[in-house]
Scaffold this motif. Structure first.
Motif, mmCIF file in Angstrom:
data_model
loop_
_atom_site.group_PDB
_atom_site.id
_atom_site.type_symbol
_atom_site.label_atom_id
_atom_site.label_comp_id
_atom_site.label_asym_id
_atom_site.label_seq_id
_atom_site.Cartn_x
_atom_site.Cartn_y
_atom_site.Cartn_z
ATOM 1 N N PHE A 1 -4.912 37.188 63.839
ATOM 2 C CA PHE A 1 -5.724 37.769 62.905
ATOM 3 C C PHE A 1 -5.638 36.569 61.545
ATOM 4 O O PHE A 1 -6.795 36.719 61.074
ATOM 5 N N GLY A 2 -4.397 36.010 61.480
ATOM 6 C CA GLY A 2 -4.319 35.083 60.407
ATOM 7 C C GLY A 2 -5.258 34.132 60.770
ATOM 8 O O GLY A 2 -6.116 33.608 59.728
ATOM 9 N N PHE A 3 -5.303 33.475 61.897
ATOM 10 C CA PHE A 3 -6.120 32.413 62.319
ATOM 11 C C PHE A 3 -7.736 32.710 62.400
ATOM 12 O O PHE A 3 -8.607 31.778 61.736
ATOM 13 N N PHE A 4 -8.155 33.576 62.812
ATOM 14 C CA PHE A 4 -9.540 34.061 63.527
ATOM 15 C C PHE A 4 -10.013 34.825 62.533
ATOM 16 O O PHE A 4 -11.177 34.828 62.307
ATOM 17 N N ALA A 5 -9.361 35.875 61.897
ATOM 18 C CA ALA A 5 -9.904 36.935 61.064
ATOM 19 C C ALA A 5 -9.024 37.424 59.978
ATOM 20 O O ALA A 5 -8.724 38.569 59.877
ATOM 21 N N PRO A 6 -9.007 36.783 59.040
ATOM 22 C CA PRO A 6 -7.819 36.933 57.932
ATOM 23 C C PRO A 6 -8.555 38.033 56.978
ATOM 24 O O PRO A 6 -7.697 38.950 56.452
ATOM 25 N N HIS A 7 -9.768 38.339 57.178
ATOM 26 C CA HIS A 7 -10.246 39.493 56.264
ATOM 27 C C HIS A 7 -10.443 40.823 57.102
ATOM 28 O O HIS A 7 -10.702 41.759 56.342
ATOM 29 N N ALA A 8 -9.968 40.645 58.562
ATOM 30 C CA ALA A 8 -10.234 41.979 59.068
ATOM 31 C C ALA A 8 -9.329 43.052 58.825
ATOM 32 O O ALA A 8 -9.481 44.201 58.985
ATOM 33 N N LEU A 9 -7.815 42.555 58.401
ATOM 34 C CA LEU A 9 -7.271 43.705 58.013
ATOM 35 C C LEU A 9 -6.918 43.550 56.415
ATOM 36 O O LEU A 9 -6.250 42.334 56.026
ATOM 37 N N HIS A 10 -6.808 44.354 56.071
ATOM 38 C CA HIS A 10 -6.407 44.362 54.448
ATOM 39 C C HIS A 10 -5.058 44.837 54.240
ATOM 40 O O HIS A 10 -4.773 46.123 53.840
ATOM 41 N N LEU A 11 -4.262 43.814 54.184
ATOM 42 C CA LEU A 11 -2.730 44.218 53.995
ATOM 43 C C LEU A 11 -2.345 44.452 52.798
ATOM 44 O O LEU A 11 -1.577 45.003 52.122
#
Length: 185
Positions: free
Chosen positions: A173-183
């Protein structure tokens, strides 16, 4: 008795391999996290500098507008041509300070650059948070897998493996989709 001892050795080797893989993943997530953190700090400094330059341009423009307004209040006199020439010069300067595409140093361009730097900073911070969570998952997984060697509780190695999978997911997620999870907002 040696059959049981061999099974323990084989199990310990698998656990040691899992620990090694988790440690390797931890190294990747820590390196990626530091890189993201450095990128976020650099982009934040860049944005601050651009906003400071934007403010300096705004202050200069305000001073120039005030001087222009003061000149406009003067009664017409012998220096009328000089006053009009100065006011025209100031008008061109004010327009240039508002937008100067050739140098990118107009207020409009500075604001765009600053916003782009802020977006880079925000993206890097999203990545950083994912990498930090990945690192935590890997570290806890290593501890749990290590505890299995001492205690013999198989559930610990499975929990460590599951945390490793979670850590790899957070890395992804950090590399490919950092906005996918709103942590973290």
């Amino acid at each position: 008795m040696s059959g049981g001892h061999g099974a323990v050795e084989g199990s310990n080797k698998r656990v040691a391999l899992l620990i090694s893989v988790l440690a390797l993943c931890l190294a990747f997530s820590e390196t990626a996290g530091k890189g993201a953190q450095t990128e976020a700090l650099g982009a934040n400094v860049e944005a601050s500098n651009q906003w400071a330059y934007f403010q300096a341009r705004t202050i200069r423009a305000t001073v120039l507008k005030t001087a222009d307004e003061a000149l406009a209040l003067l009664p017409p006199g012998a220096n009328e041509a000089a006053v009009q020439a100065k006011r025209a010069e100031w008008g061109k300067t004010l327009a240039r300070w508002e937008s100067e595409p050739s140098t990118g140093e107009g207020r409009k361009e500075l604001a765009e650059k600053a916003k782009a730097s802020q977006e880079r900073r925000d993206l890097a911070l999203h990545r950083y948070h994912h990498y930090e969570l990945a690192s935590a998952a890997f570290q806890i997984g290593i501890v749990l897998a290590s505890a299995e060697v001492i205690t013999g509780i198989a559930a610990l190695v499975f929990a460590g493996g599951l945390l490793g999978i979670a850590g790899v997911a957070m890395l992804g997620f950090g590399f490919f989709a950092p906005h996918a999870l709103h942590l973290f907002g």
